[in-house]
Design an enzyme around this catalytic site. Structure first.
Site: not given
Length: 800
Positions: A655, A698
């Site tokens: 990611s 996140k």
């Protein structure tokens, strides 16, 4: 190209309960569901398996803990109608009169075993009293005395003849102190002494010796007759006793035999018992105290052990037994045989056989946790053996483990008709499929439980009823409409999707319990949205110690991070930290430095073995993309060193691959990247943005760090556009975005991220002319690379 941030309405999908009647104000007015919501596929699998009566159609229920697997199965089975498919029997163990080591099993219709046991106990009570009375009366004694007198008269008559014959020959028949018969020569009225016998003539001595020898032969013949007469007497006495006992037994046993005449096995056992009682009358007549004591040992009721009925399974008035075995060790599953101690002697018999879960579930369903079964020694093999043979053999675990020849009971096997339901996760299922060839033959049905369900207006109504069923089942305060909406929104957040709802019923039930606690503490008569929010906050407070510790490192400057200005070759990537019961996001600084080289990307994490395989794959993919955009005509003359700063515990996942690419391009072009914008997302070899997990955590992690370091309007996060459907962000972030204080950009390609982070369009190569548009970032990087190539060529030429 201007890339606009997402509007605040894209960041959170509120529940509207659009299809729920407006007149319904709380769960009190909703009908609770009888099944687990969203598990139709698994329920159909269970229904199919229960309908199949053939061998091997047992069930493996797949799914993570908390999906309500057991609850769904129990609710289905509670309303399942066997409709005669599962005929239930009671099972008893009784002594095998021919071989006590191999107890016999008796099968009786449901509910009859205890009645049969009571009948036998009542019979024994009556026999214990009636038999001694039958032998304790004048008629019995007179008949027994007559037999004794007849024997004594015959013995006296035989001895009398020998005595008379001996007397005629001057010989006396007597009994010595040892109890033996003795013939002695007489000297008048007294026995001959040695001296008197010596005074006789040889002829007289020979005559006496001859006569004594003749009489001894006759005496031995008489003694042999005594033995035969005594045996005959014993037989007559035995027959006499049996006749007396038979009169009692016929009176008491015949009615019992008639009552159980329709059950051949029971009737045969009663006949064998009848015969055995006649053979063991001394147990009842108490003629041998030691034997009596042992035969009655360790029993509360006064009845001989060998005639007891050990009811192993007695089914109550239920359609089908459903057993959940929480501790599936060998004894709990297959039963065991106890030992008893009497006066220091250890013994065991059929009455000490104890049932296991398989006995109790016979004719129904046994539910077990797969991992617990596999953890226990010998249980899995025993379970397969029972399912294969469809018989339940009760063997000693100790004998299987030690392989010793210790004498033990070997009870007759019980026919087995049971459905096994194993609950386990997918990894255990795969291991069994791969390593145990018998598994797929014995567990042919897989009930695969869903983790989530589609979120629609109709499914929200179903979920509201599901919430109602939890509230009613746990006797909680009812939820008002606002609380229902908030729980549904929480479920969507748990599913990490705006258009999905989590089916982890344990999480929902726990939230409702904690909300109920908050509501009762605040003296409310109903659970409201505020109570749910407070319960979520309380839970977060309990589990967020690690997150607070990480955030403290940003506060005191231990972890270096910039949320303002711009820096070359440096970018804020986003990662997720997870514990067993909590996960949160935090930014990580990624830096890229370049030096003259061969175009390789040196992944420091991989070199020191802190990077996982997926992370390494992501670096290789971005390296391929770099070669596509900068290495079409010549080698890239730079070597890049890439790392996660202050990473000491390892990193995995791809990611961060878009962030890493942006850092490398910045280093190539010497163009700074914005530090007030963080990025998450992976990319493929063509630069397309790919979705990642944990997007909500996140974004929230970077938002919190921005608050710590100081907020300003330019701050924000870049995410892949395919992750927009996963956004269920906190209210404070949604509010900040609506006010323009924070931005979230959704992109389709890494070039868009480059433009946001540098303020310069990335540019696309015109491959016909092999050049990037002027003033694009890639053109600036390409120009610098070309200068380096030229410099390298000049240097090499000068050396030549």
């Amino acid at each position: 190209m201007t890339i606009s941030p997402l509007a605040s309405d894209k960041l959170y999908r509120s529940s509207t309960l659009a299809l729920l009647d407006p007149s319904i104000k709380s769960t009190k007015q909703l009908t609770p569901l009888n099944e687990i919501v969203g598990q139709e596929r698994a329920q159909q699998a269970v229904e199919f398996a229960m309908s199949m009566k053939d061998k091997g159609y047992n069930i493996y229920a797949i799914g993570r803990n908390g999906l309500g697997k057991r609850t769904m199965v129990m609710r289905y089975l509670d309303r399942y109608d066997p409709n005669g498919h599962h005929q239930l029997f009671d099972w008893c163990y009784v002594v095998n009169f021919d071989d006590a080591r191999t107890p016999k099993v008796l099968k009786l219709p449901r509910g009859q075993a205890q009645a049969f046991k009571a009948d036998i106990e009542n019979l024994m009570k009556r026999l214990v009293k009636a038999l001694p009375l039958a032998f304790d009366n004048e008629l019995y004694y007179s008949r027994a005395e007559k037999l004794k007198t007849q024997l004594a008269e015959k013995q006296e008559s035989a001895l009398g003849q020998i005595t008379k014959e001996a007397a005629a020959k001057q010989i006396s028949l007597s009994i010595n102190p040892q109890g033996s018969y003795e013939l002695v020569a007489m000297n008048g009225e007294e026995p001959h002494t040695e001296s008197s016998f010596a005074e006789l003539s040889s002829k007289e001595q020979a005559k006496l010796e001859k006569n004594i020898g003749s009489l001894e032969s006759k005496l031995r013949e008489v003694v042999r007759k005594f033995t035969a007469w005594e045996e005959s007497y014993s037989d007559k006495q035995q027959k006499h006793d049996e006749q007396v006992a038979q009169e009692v037994l016929v009176h008491l046993l015949d009615s019992l035999k008639e009552r159980y005449a329709q059950y051949p096995e029971v009737k045969a056992h009663l006949n064998e018992m009848h015969k055995d009682i006649l053979d063991n009358l001394d147990i009842f007549l108490e003629q041998n105290e030691e034997q009596i004591a042992l035969s009655y040992a360790s029993l509360a009721k006064k009845m001989p052990r060998r005639y007891q009925v050990n009811v192993l399974v007695n089914h109550a008035d239920i359609p089908m037994p459903i057993v959940i075995e929480e501790s599936p060790n060998y004894h709990n599953i297959f039963g065991y045989i106890e030992n008893a101690t009497y006066k220091g002697t250890i013994f065991s018999d059929f009455s000490l056989i104890r049932p296991g879960s398989l006995h109790k579930a016979n004719g129904g369903v046994l539910m077990i946790d797969a991992i617990k079964v596999l953890e226990q020694p010998y249980v899995w093999d025993g379970l397969k053996r029972a399912l294969r043979s469809r018989k339940l053999s009760l063997s000693s675990l100790e004998r299987e483990v030690t392989l010793s020849g210790t004498i033990s009971l070997d009870p007759e096997a019980i026919p087995l008709d049971v459905k096994i339901i194993l609950f386990g996760d997918y990894q255990t299922y795969q291991l069994l499929q791969h390593y145990d060839p018998e598994f797929k033959e014995l567990f042919r049905v897989t009930a695969d439980f869903e983790d989530e369900m589609p979120r629609t207006d109709a499914s929200e109504v179903q979920y509201a009823k599901f919430i109602s069923s939890i509230v009613v089942g746990n006797k909680m305060l009812h939820c008002d409409r606002g609380a229902i909406k908030r729980v549904i929104e929480f479920s969507a957040r748990q599913a990490d999707a705006q258009n999905k709802l989590s089916l982890h019923s344990a999480d929902i039930a726990n939230l409702l319990r904690e909300s109920n606690y908050v509501a009762r503490t605040s003296k409310s008569n109903m659970i409201r949205a505020g109570h749910v929010e407070q319960a979520l906050h309380n839970h977060e407070l309990r589990v967020c110690r690690l997150r607070d510790h990480v955030m403290q490192s940003f506060i005191n400057g231990t972890t270096l991070i910039d949320t303002q200005d711009s820096v070359v070759g440096q970018i804020n990537a986003l990662s997720v930290v997870a514990t067993s019961d909590h996960q949160f996001g935090a930014p990580s600084r990624i830096t890229a430095s370049v030096s003259l080289g061969e175009g390789a990307v040196f992944d420091i994490e991989r070199k020191v073995e802190l990077g996982g395989q997926i992370h390494s794959k992501g670096v290789m993919i971005l390296t391929a993309y770099l070669a596509t955009i900068f290495g079409q005509t010549d080698k890239i003359p730079l070597t890049t060193h890439l790392t996660f700063e202050q990473n000491y515990s390892g990193v995995d996942g791809d990611s961060a691959s878009m962030a890493e690419l942006c850092a490398i391009v910045s280093a190539f072009a010497k163009v700074p990247l914005r530090q007030d914008v963080a990025i998450t997302g992976s990319m493929n070899q063509f630069g397309q943005a790919q979705p990642i997990g944990g997007v909500n955590e996140k974004i929230e992690g970077f938002f919190d760090v921005c608050k710590i370091k100081g907020r300003h309007k330019g701050q924000g996060v870049i995410i892949p556009r395919t992750n927009v459907q996963n956004l269920m962000l906190r209210a404070d972030i949604v509010d900040a975005v609506s006010k323009g204080d924070f931005s979230i950009w959704a992109i389709d390609h890494v070039n868009e991220a480059v433009e946001i982070l540098t303020g310069i369009p990335a540019g696309e190569r015109d491959f016909e002319f092999e050049d990037y548009p002027k003033d694009s970032l890639y053109a600036m990087a390409d120009a610098r690379l070309q200068k380096l190539r030229d410099h390298v060529k000049r240097t090499q030429k000068a050396k030549v």
